[in-house]
Design a protein around this motif. Structure first.
Motif, PDB file in Angstrom:
ATOM      1  N   ASP A 131      41.167  58.928 110.816  1.00  0.00           N
ATOM      2  CA  ASP A 131      42.275  57.986 110.218  1.00  0.00           C
ATOM      3  C   ASP A 131      43.566  58.870 109.875  1.00  0.00           C
ATOM      4  O   ASP A 131      43.467  59.944 109.340  1.00  0.00           O
ATOM      5  CB  ASP A 131      41.460  57.603 108.917  1.00  0.00           C
ATOM      6  CG  ASP A 131      42.130  56.596 108.228  1.00  0.00           C
ATOM      7  OD1 ASP A 131      42.289  55.270 108.866  1.00  0.00           O
ATOM      8  OD2 ASP A 131      42.977  56.710 106.985  1.00  0.00           O
ATOM      9  N   ASP A 132      44.551  57.949 109.732  1.00  0.00           N
ATOM     10  CA  ASP A 132      45.774  58.796 109.433  1.00  0.00           C
ATOM     11  C   ASP A 132      46.043  59.067 108.297  1.00  0.00           C
ATOM     12  O   ASP A 132      46.980  60.064 107.668  1.00  0.00           O
ATOM     13  CB  ASP A 132      47.085  57.636 109.554  1.00  0.00           C
ATOM     14  CG  ASP A 132      47.077  57.436 111.175  1.00  0.00           C
ATOM     15  OD1 ASP A 132      46.841  57.998 112.002  1.00  0.00           O
ATOM     16  OD2 ASP A 132      47.590  56.240 111.534  1.00  0.00           O
ATOM     17  N   ASN A 133      45.330  58.713 107.183  1.00  0.00           N
ATOM     18  CA  ASN A 133      45.575  59.124 105.633  1.00  0.00           C
ATOM     19  C   ASN A 133      44.665  60.280 105.468  1.00  0.00           C
ATOM     20  O   ASN A 133      44.720  60.973 104.235  1.00  0.00           O
ATOM     21  CB  ASN A 133      44.920  57.949 104.981  1.00  0.00           C
ATOM     22  CG  ASN A 133      45.677  56.760 104.784  1.00  0.00           C
ATOM     23  OD1 ASN A 133      47.017  56.843 105.376  1.00  0.00           O
ATOM     24  ND2 ASN A 133      44.995  55.512 104.789  1.00  0.00           N
ATOM     25  N   SER A 137      38.719  58.485 104.994  1.00  0.00           N
ATOM     26  CA  SER A 137      38.771  59.027 103.652  1.00  0.00           C
ATOM     27  C   SER A 137      38.020  58.317 102.672  1.00  0.00           C
ATOM     28  O   SER A 137      38.063  57.049 102.540  1.00  0.00           O
ATOM     29  CB  SER A 137      40.477  58.889 103.219  1.00  0.00           C
ATOM     30  OG  SER A 137      40.533  59.339 101.730  1.00  0.00           O
TER      31      SER A 137
END
Length: 734
Positions: free
Chosen positions: A614-616, A656
């Motif tokens: 995930d980008d976060n 996350s």
């Protein structure tokens, strides 16, 4: 710092007595003053008062002071309890110093224990003692004894010290050095002061007790609150000690230090004294050229002072010329001294001799001039001076000089061949010797009586001191009884404190025992982790080599070589991380991807794979135990996807969960855990997967050491039991 205000009180009581320096250009006079607290008018004692010319005094018990000064001189008022003030003298009018918001920090009030009236009477008696010090020792000592009696049996120690110091000064002036030393020491015991210490040092030096004097004065060297005049006096006395010990070099060094301070503060009398003493030291060391130079300086400075001081210095220099056999210079200087002595026009009395010294009298100077002529065989020139010496000595009743001059005159007449006059003069000499003998007997008798009187007065003073000490002892005894009554209470408190300390020590021991157990547990955990890691690596290698063996069995040499190359890269990283509890998550994911790639190359028709982050998620900020995910990937491929009829999918997702936690999920759509168990052989059912067992133990130990940092949950992907999902929760360090 307290503010200080100076008020000049114009007192129309007449002009004070003035003293003029040589030349008459600067007139000196006595200025009176008082130092008080502004609101209450409470007198402040012990305040240092000094002038730029070197005069120094301190305020008495009533806060009063007197000091010699002149117009234009700077008056300094200094005390540790308020701001130092400098004031330029403009006239002989009285000075009043008022201190605003005065609260003494370092010194008790001088009148503690006695009333203001008693303090005034005490100071008045000490002033009377000072007045009679030179002319009537008995009266002077009596006034001191009365001042001590005024203080009573519980008298203030500061005031008692003043009385004892005054008594010591009286004895010092009259050359009763042992008594002076005793009283100065008693004064210091009652209350230490710089003035008394300096006086004690001076007396010990005069009494040739140089080592004792050095011990007393050495304690003053570190003090910072000495006024310049006291500092100069200290260096002068230290120089006197070294000169007395015949250490000329050290003596000159101390004198020069004092001279620097005196010159910087323009203390002219001390500049004269120190130049003279440096010359004395050089003369004692037979360094006559240096001595002559400094005598020249002292003579030049003395001529700027009062005539009597200049006269004293001239006689000292004349004695030096006599030592060097420079008789002409000696004679010229002594003749000049006779002229100056005549100008002074002192009354011929014992007080004059005490003030000027025994050697500075007309009869003695004439006698010394005659001796200088005789040393040059100039007998005729010597006779008039011997005759004058005899006449002057007779008029002043100075039998010693009269006797010596008469004997010397008889010898001169004999040298000149005038035997009749020689005989006549010698007969006069014999008569004088007899008279002097009788007088000496009378003086010895008077001295004995005088010593008895002094002893009686001193005994009276000692009795007063003992009475005060007895009263103090009774007071101390009462305090002791009070302290004893408090002692039992203190003991009870000590028992309570001891119990508290015992409990604290017990708690501390328990804490250390607990910490020791925790440390031992940590050591055991580390040892277990190391053992499990050593088991993980061989297990992984065994499984990987099985894959290589598969290629070799199929005679696929190219694939085997490629597989071994990638496998060696993977193994190098695995071995590098084998000693670490945690490695960066990014690094673990790289190794995981390499492993999946190796397995996919072996079973390309059984599954596809996907790794999604995930980008976060900031994977660089998370740590994970090495080789934690690999066994689950291995199980998914070997026991789930491999037995599926159609092609499956392996997914690894990193998402996350919170700011301090992330979730890693490993999912496969294989045959599932239940179907995989049914396909196992009997032998396989007896053995449990070492890789999975090791992982469970490692997770348990790491969570115990790092407070539940890793969580693992395994579930079926579908309700039918097909597929498997493994979810890891990784927490960030706090």
């Amino acid at each position: 710092m307290k503010n200080l205000f100076i008020y000049i009180l114009f007192v129309l009581l007449g002009v004070h007595t003035c003293f003029s320096q040589q030349g008459g250009s600067v007139k000196k006079f006595v200025v009176k003053g008082i130092v008080q607290e502004k609101v209450s008018s409470q007198p402040i004692s012990g305040v240092s008062i000094s002038t730029s010319s070197g005069e120094y005094t301190v305020t008495n018990g009533l806060g009063e002071f007197k000091i010699r000064t002149a117009k234009g001189e700077e008056l300094t008022v200094k005390d540790s309890d308020f701001e130092t003030v400098k004031y330029v003298i403009k006239s002989d009018e009285d000075i009043k110093v008022l201190v605003e918001d005065y609260v003494p920090r370092n010194r008790r009030s001088s009148t503690v224990g006695i009333s203001k009236r008693e303090a005034s009477k005490h100071q008045s008696l000490l002033d009377s003692a000072e007045t009679y010090k030179k002319k009537d020792i008995a009266k002077s000592i009596d006034f001191v004894a009365r001042s001590i009696a005024v203080l009573g049996s519980r008298g203030n120690k500061n005031e008692l010290a003043k009385s004892l110091t005054a008594l010591g000064e009286i004895y010092l002036f009259h050359k009763q050095y042992d008594l002076a030393i005793d009283n100065f020491e008693d004064a210091l015991e009652a209350n230490k002061s710089i003035k008394t210490s300096l006086l004690l040092g001076e007396t010990l030096i005069v009494n040739k007790q140089y080592q004792e004097a050095d011990k007393v004065l050495d304690l003053l060297m570190e003090l910072q609150n000495m006024v310049p005049y006291q500092r100069v006096t200290l260096f002068e006395l230290l120089g006197d000690i070294k000169k007395g010990l015949n250490d000329v070099k050290a003596a000159v060094s101390f004198y020069n230090e004092g001279l620097k301070v005196a010159t910087k503060n323009q203390i002219t009398p001390k500049m004269t004294d120190l130049n003279s003493k440096i010359a004395d030291a050089y003369s004692q060391g037979n360094q006559l050229m240096e001595a002559e130079a400094y005598y020249g300086n002292s003579l030049e400075l003395a001529n700027k002072l009062a005539p009597k001081r200049a006269l004293q210095e001239k006689e000292k220099v004349a004695d030096f010329y006599n030592k060097k056999s420079q008789f002409n210079e000696e004679i010229a200087l002594r003749k000049n001294s006779l002229v100056e002595l005549d100008k002074l026009n002192f009354p011929k009395s014992k007080a004059r001799r005490q003030e000027m010294g025994d050697t500075i009298t007309a009869q003695r100077i004439n006698y010394k001039i005659a001796n200088a002529y005789i040393a040059q065989d100039k007998y005729s020139e010597a006779i008039p001076y011997l005759e004058r010496s005899i006449v002057e000595a007779d008029s002043e009743n100075d039998l010693v000089v009269q006797k010596d001059a008469t004997r010397k005159l008889s010898e001169v007449y004999e040298f000149n061949g005038d035997f009749d006059k020689a005989l006549e003069t010698y007969q006069s000499y014999v008569t004088l010797v007899d008279t002097l003998y009788i007088r000496k007997e009378q003086e010895i008798s008077r001295a004995a009586r005088f010593n008895r009187e002094i002893a009686a007065t001193q005994s009276r003073i000692t009795g007063l001191e003992q009475e005060r000490e007895l009263s103090q002892s009774k007071y101390d005894l009462a305090l002791t009884e009070q302290e004893l009554s408090e002692e039992s209470y203190k003991r009870q408190r000590w028992v309570i404190y001891s119990l508290i300390v015992g409990l604290l020590l017990t708690g501390l021991a328990a804490f250390f025992f607990y910490r020791s157990n925790q440390q031992q547990k940590l050591a055991n955990n580390l040892l277990a982790l190391k053992s499990l890691r050593s088991q993980m690596n061989p297990h992984f290698i065994f499984n990987a080599l099985n894959s290589v063996n598969n290629y070799i069995a199929k005679s696929d040499e190219r694939s085997a070589n490629r597989y071994l190359s990638e496998f060696s890269t993977l193994m190098r990283s695995v071995l590098e991380n084998s000693e670490e509890d945690f490695i960066p998550l990014a690094k673990e994911l790289q190794l995981l991807e390499l492993y999946i790639k190796l397995e996919h190359s072996r079973f390309p028709d059984k599954f596809d794979y996907e790794i999604k982050i995930d980008d976060n998620v900031d994977i660089s900020s998370f740590q994970i135990p090495p080789m934690l995910l690999q066994p689950y990937i291995e199980n998914a491929i070997w026991h789930g996807l491999r037995y599926k009829k159609d092609k499956g999918v392996l997914k690894v997702n990193v998402t996350s969960k919170s700011e301090r936690a992330l979730e890693i999920s490993i999912t496969d759509d294989g045959i599932g855990r239940r179907r995989s168990a049914e396909l196992k052989t009997a032998n396989q059912k007896k053995q449990k997967s070492k890789g999975m067992g090791n992982i469970k133990q490692r997770v348990a130990i790491l969570n115990d050491m790092y407070k539940d940092k890793v969580a693992v949950v395994i579930t079926d992907l579908m309700e039918s039991g097909q597929g498997t999902r493994v979810i890891f929760t990784i927490k960030k360090d706090k």
